[in-house]
Each structure stands twice: as structure tokens, then as C-alpha cells.
Design an enzyme around this catalytic site. Structure first.
Site, PDB file in Angstrom:
ATOM      1  N   GLY A  41      31.089 -28.047  -4.607  1.00  0.00           N
ATOM      2  CA  GLY A  41      32.444 -28.553  -4.808  1.00  0.00           C
ATOM      3  C   GLY A  41      33.415 -27.477  -4.370  1.00  0.00           C
ATOM      4  O   GLY A  41      33.221 -26.287  -4.676  1.00  0.00           O
ATOM      5  N   LYS A  42      34.468 -27.861  -3.656  1.00  0.00           N
ATOM      6  CA  LYS A  42      35.367 -26.853  -3.109  1.00  0.00           C
ATOM      7  C   LYS A  42      36.020 -26.016  -4.198  1.00  0.00           C
ATOM      8  O   LYS A  42      36.189 -24.800  -4.040  1.00  0.00           O
ATOM      9  CB  LYS A  42      36.439 -27.511  -2.230  1.00  0.00           C
ATOM     10  CG  LYS A  42      35.876 -28.195  -0.985  1.00  0.00           C
ATOM     11  CD  LYS A  42      36.958 -28.570   0.001  1.00  0.00           C
ATOM     12  CE  LYS A  42      37.519 -27.366   0.692  1.00  0.00           C
ATOM     13  NZ  LYS A  42      36.533 -26.670   1.532  1.00  0.00           N
ATOM     14  N   ASN A  45      33.270 -23.702  -5.748  1.00  0.00           N
ATOM     15  CA  ASN A  45      32.911 -22.696  -4.749  1.00  0.00           C
ATOM     16  C   ASN A  45      33.982 -21.618  -4.632  1.00  0.00           C
ATOM     17  O   ASN A  45      33.685 -20.422  -4.588  1.00  0.00           O
ATOM     18  CB  ASN A  45      32.722 -23.350  -3.379  1.00  0.00           C
ATOM     19  CG  ASN A  45      31.425 -24.108  -3.255  1.00  0.00           C
ATOM     20  OD1 ASN A  45      30.526 -23.978  -4.080  1.00  0.00           O
ATOM     21  ND2 ASN A  45      31.323 -24.926  -2.223  1.00  0.00           N
ATOM     22  N   ASN A 184      41.604 -26.441   8.541  1.00  0.00           N
ATOM     23  CA  ASN A 184      40.861 -26.330   9.795  1.00  0.00           C
ATOM     24  C   ASN A 184      41.534 -27.221  10.841  1.00  0.00           C
ATOM     25  O   ASN A 184      42.565 -27.849  10.573  1.00  0.00           O
ATOM     26  CB  ASN A 184      39.379 -26.658   9.600  1.00  0.00           C
ATOM     27  CG  ASN A 184      39.138 -28.101   9.169  1.00  0.00           C
ATOM     28  OD1 ASN A 184      39.967 -28.998   9.408  1.00  0.00           O
ATOM     29  ND2 ASN A 184      38.015 -28.354   8.530  1.00  0.00           N
ATOM     30  N   ALA A 242      29.726 -23.530   3.091  1.00  0.00           N
ATOM     31  CA  ALA A 242      30.746 -22.990   2.187  1.00  0.00           C
ATOM     32  C   ALA A 242      31.597 -21.905   2.831  1.00  0.00           C
ATOM     33  O   ALA A 242      32.334 -21.211   2.125  1.00  0.00           O
ATOM     34  CB  ALA A 242      30.083 -22.455   0.923  1.00  0.00           C
ATOM     35  N   ALA A 243      31.524 -21.760   4.150  1.00  0.00           N
ATOM     36  CA  ALA A 243      32.265 -20.683   4.808  1.00  0.00           C
ATOM     37  C   ALA A 243      33.766 -20.797   4.574  1.00  0.00           C
ATOM     38  O   ALA A 243      34.446 -19.795   4.326  1.00  0.00           O
ATOM     39  CB  ALA A 243      31.964 -20.684   6.299  1.00  0.00           C
ATOM     40  N   GLY A 244      34.293 -22.021   4.657  1.00  0.00           N
ATOM     41  CA  GLY A 244      35.718 -22.210   4.437  1.00  0.00           C
ATOM     42  C   GLY A 244      36.141 -21.860   3.025  1.00  0.00           C
ATOM     43  O   GLY A 244      37.240 -21.330   2.799  1.00  0.00           O
ATOM     44  N   ASP A 245      35.276 -22.132   2.056  1.00  0.00           N
ATOM     45  CA  ASP A 245      35.595 -21.797   0.667  1.00  0.00           C
ATOM     46  C   ASP A 245      35.580 -20.290   0.449  1.00  0.00           C
ATOM     47  O   ASP A 245      36.429 -19.743  -0.260  1.00  0.00           O
ATOM     48  CB  ASP A 245      34.598 -22.475  -0.273  1.00  0.00           C
ATOM     49  CG  ASP A 245      34.690 -23.989  -0.216  1.00  0.00           C
ATOM     50  OD1 ASP A 245      35.785 -24.503   0.078  1.00  0.00           O
ATOM     51  OD2 ASP A 245      33.671 -24.661  -0.452  1.00  0.00           O
TER      52      ASP A 245
END
Length: 298
Positions: A41-42, A45, A184, A242-245
Site C-alpha cells: 500500500g502506498k 510503504n 510520474n 515500491a521504488a516510487g514510494d
């Protein structure tokens, strides 16, 4: 240096992750190579990532009364996150079905479950938001809840970072309370009608923005005229889930610690790179030492 206080309001899901050589096409059944079940979950995370990056982090979210909810709370708390405002709602927790191919690319379907019940923030929850140095929010929970938290934060002088994912129409009241927008390319096109060719179009929405482009790095822009490209840190990619988180959380921690925003983006890029080297969502979120190892100041 005082420890940065980060409040995260957002989703908590159980991620069911399947690995395969390629992502299946519509109607196709494919044999996978591996499976794991990890908290995600964003919101969760980003809370875990902020704690691992060195912040004192509180998480405002909701889990179900099922077995997934028990595991989610235990794992989030074990990462050092304050879960005293994590609600338990009768019914199912949020679940994400994640498929990852051999190149680390993924396809994800999320069923919100208890996350949809995160409405009507209490006085104690709003006080936690207002006591933070930085509020981080996303859009996997009701927009009304994100708006309430952002408005309260703005009134208290807390910086507000909105990771507008998944992208959707945003109310003016929310946009007026956002200090920094993180999106993004796909989210940028949905919100502003522009992608990498016009990152400054995001400034029609908020005073500062970061446009992330995966392996092509990130752009930082602001209304004072800054337009800076930060290259990606080159690593072998295992799973980009999960890179963006990791990026957003490290950005919040770095900014809260007093880095200028361009340097905070560089540090956040190192966090994203450290994350993609491992399989899974929350289990791949990097510790501060892993971020510092890859961080390259200008």
C-alpha cells in the site's frame, strides 16, 4: 540534527506478489517462478520508508479485521512506525495483486477494502498531522480525507507533499494546500495534460513539483524558475514495485532535514535505486545507510 517528524496518511494493503518470465496477456494463464506475500500500500510503504530513512513517522490509515490486517499492523510497527492511529475496520484489508516479470516491470491490481473507510479524521489524528514537519499523502484513500489532512497541515505550517497516485481529478481546496507535488509521467499527463516534454505545466497546479521518469531520472521545477534534471542512479533492477514510494518518503525526510529540494531529489533518487535492487514492496524499502551509499551530491 533533530529527527524529522513525518506524518503519512494513506493506504495499507497486503501485497500478493508473483514472479514470472513475462507478464501474462489478456486471457493467458502463465506459470510463475516465485511468490511472496508482503505488506504494501502506498501509504504504509511510504511510512515504513520514511522511518527507515531516519524520520520519526506516524501512519494514519485503516486495516481490516482479517488476518491480513493483523500482519499488516505488526509489520508496519516493527519498522519503527507509530501505528497508534491505524484504524481497524470490520471486513477485509486492502489487497494488491502484483505480477513482476524478469526485467522488474510490474502490473498491479488493488482492491481497497478497509482503505475506503478512512474518512472523518478525528481531532487526535489531525493533531498528529499538525505536529509533523512534513505530511505525505497519496490517493489510494478517499480524496476528502487527503484534503482534510492537507488543509489542517497547511494551517499549522506543516509542509505538504502529495504523491498524486493513482491520478484523479483533484479539488481546488486540496491543490491550494499542497507545497510539493510528486508524479510520474502518466500521472502528469492525467493531471496537467503534459509529460516529460513540459514538466513546468505541473506548476499550474502547485508551486513546486517533481516529475519522476524511472530510469531516466527526475525533474524538479518550481515557480521561482528552477527546472533541474536529476539523473537516475544506475543499478541492476530486480523489482520496481515500491521504488516510487521509497523516492517520495526519502524526499520528505530530506526536505524535512533541511536539504534544498534539488539535493533532496538526488537523495530520493538514491533511495529509489536502492529499493529496485530487491524483490517485494515493503521488504525492499532501504535503510538510511543504503541510501547514503548510492547518494551522489552535485
Amino acid at each position: 540534527m533533530p529527527q524529522t517528524r513525518v506524518a503519512v496518511v494513506g493506504s495499507a494493503n497486503m501485497d500478493l506478489v508473483a514472479m514470472a518470465p513475462a507478464l501474462p496477456r489478456l486471457g493467458e494463464t502463465m506459470l510463475g517462478t516465485d511468490f511472496m506475500m508482503v505488506p504494501g500500500g502506498k501509504g504504509a510503504n511510504q511510512a515504513v520508508a520514511a522511518a527507515r530513512a531516519g524520520a520519526s513517522c506516524s501512519f494514519l490509515g485503516a486495516i481490516g479485521s482479517d488476518a491480513f490486517g493483523v500482519t499488516l499492523k505488526a509489520r508496519i510497527a516493527a519498522a519503527g512506525v507509530d501505528t497508534s492511529h491505524l484504524r481497524v475496520v470490520y471486513g477485509t484489508s486492502g489487497v494488491a495483486l502484483v505480477m513482476v516479470n524478469a526485467q522488474g516491470e510490474n502490473a498491479i491490481m488493488v482492491t481497497p477494502g478497509a482503505n475506503d473507510a478512512l474518512v472523518g479524521l478525528t481531532e487526535d489524528e489531525l493533531a498528529t498531522v499538525c505536529a509533523a514537519d512534513v505530511l505525505v499523502a497519496q490517493l489510494e484513500i478517499p480524496v476528502s480525507t487527503v484534503t482534510a489532512a492537507a488543509v489542517a497541515a497547511r494551517a499549522a505550517g506543516t509542509r505538504v507533499i502529495l504523491n498524486a497516485a493513482p491520478a484523479r481529478e483533484l479539488p481546488p481546496e486540496l491543490l491550494a494546500s499542497v507545497d510539493l507535488l510528486v508524479v510520474n509521467e502518466g500521472e502528469a499527463r492525467t493531471l496537467a495534460g503534459r509529460g516529460r516534454e513540459k514538466p513546468r505545466a505541473l506548476l499550474d497546479l502547485t508551486p513546486r513539483a517533481v516529475l519522476t521518469l524511472g530510469g531516466e531520472g527526475a525533474w524538479y521545477v518550481d515557480r521561482d524558475g528552477a527546472e533541474v534534471h536529476v539523473p537516475a542512479v544506475r543499478v541492476d533492477v530486480v523489482d520496481s514495485t515500491a521504488a516510487g514510494d521509497a523516492f517520495t518518503a526519502a524526499l520528505a525526510v530530506g526536505w524535512g532535514e533541511g536539504r534544498d529540494l534539488v539535493d533532496a531529489v538526488r537523495w530520493a533518487s538514491a533511495a529509489g535505486a536502492a529499493c529496485v535492487r530487491k524483490l517485494g514492496a515493503s521488504v525492499a524499502l532501504p535503510q538510511r545507510a543504503e541510501i547514503d551509499e548510492l547518494y551522489a551530491p552535485a
